[in-house]
Design a protein around this motif. Structure first.
Motif: not given
Length: 304
Positions: A229-241
């Motif tokens: 819901d907040h791609p402006e913050i999280f789209a550029g950084v990965s949680s999976e790694s």
């Protein structure tokens, strides 16, 4: 700097009573303790007996939201700092507030969060996870740390956190509708705007959960929903790694501790976390009735 403590509650119990008693004994003065309680029928005044600074405000379950409820408390405060706890976070000593306040001596610090120590009943693997996410060394995270830390640059937890009110207001406060992660969303806005977020390892609370596999799935489903819901913050950084790194380090730790029989449990729990996270990323394609079974927060989906 003046301090208001804000605590959302729902069916508060003995841990909450311990929390407010410990707040009364803190070395740093607290001007007010604002308690935002969901459903008045579950509240008992005996929980805050002897706590003069405490002020209770009741809301309904339909009105509760992780961001909006905390924003409501922030709007009631007029102090320099806004300090947040969850109802099950018990201060480990009488210097938690003092240690949360200390980093604000640097005017560039927008927020500070504390260290979460495992409870006595915490399972072995979760104990290691606590130390992974909340190490013994303090640090300040800034925009330039994104290449090194990735999503952990934005990590902040309202289990035990403080914000400079001027920075909080400048960044628009907590998002008022979110299933999860209101703390990270605000911290990300602060970091993107040039503020630092400090991790104070000496500000310690006792807080941990022993989630089963289904609860791990649900929690990570909600985590992914908030990030989607907040791609402006999280789209550029990965949680999976970061998740993969945690699994690898935990497996190595279990081998070093000569507890290899716990590795299947680690793999299963990690699998449920991963599946929950991937499902949450695609929640818009999932029928609402199924979403309400996959989430840990069903009330969120019933709100308008």
């Amino acid at each position: 700097m003046t301090v208001t403590v804000i605590i959302p509650t729902y069916k508060p119990d003995g841990k909450f009573r311990k929390l407010v008693k410990e707040l009364k004994n803190q070395t740093y003065p607290i001007e007010k303790i604002l308690i935002l309680n969901t459903e008045a029928c579950y509240w008992k005044d005996a929980l805050i007996e002897g706590i003069q600074q405490a002020e209770v405000h009741h809301i309904t379950k339909e009105e509760f939201d992780h961001g909006r409820t905390r924003a409501m408390g922030a709007a009631m405060a007029d102090t320099d700092l806004l300090v947040f706890f969850t109802q099950d976070a018990v201060p480990a000593n009488n210097k938690v507030i003092e240690c949360l306040v200390k980093p604000f001596a640097d005017d560039s610090i927008g927020g500070v969060y504390g260290r979460q120590l495992p409870s006595e009943d915490c399972k072995f693997i979760e104990r290691y996870t606590r130390s992974f996410n909340y190490p013994a060394k303090s640090r300040v995270k800034r925009r330039e740390d994104l290449p090194e830390l990735g999503i952990k640059t934005y990590f902040c937890s309202n289990v035990c956190a403080a914000y400079r009110r001027s920075a909080y207001e400048k960044e628009g406060g907590f998002v008022t509708k979110t299933i999860f992660n209101e703390d990270m969303i605000l911290a990300a806005h602060m970091i993107q705007d040039g503020y630092g977020i400090a991790y104070a390892a000496d500000a310690q609370v006792i807080h941990s959960h022993n989630y089963n596999y289904i609860q791990q799935f649900q929690r990570n489903f909600d985590l992914a929903v908030s990030q989607t819901d907040h791609p402006e913050i999280f789209a550029g950084v990965s949680s999976e790694s970061e998740g993969i790194r945690l699994v690898k380090q935990t497996a190595s730790y279990l081998l070093k501790q000569k507890k290899p029989w716990l590795i299947p449990d680690l793999i299963l729990a990690s699998g449920f976390k991963f599946l929950g996270y991937k499902a949450g990323q695609h929640y818009r394609r999932i029928p609402r009735w199924l979403v309400e079974k996959l989430t840990m927060n069903r009330a969120y989906w019933k709100q308008g």
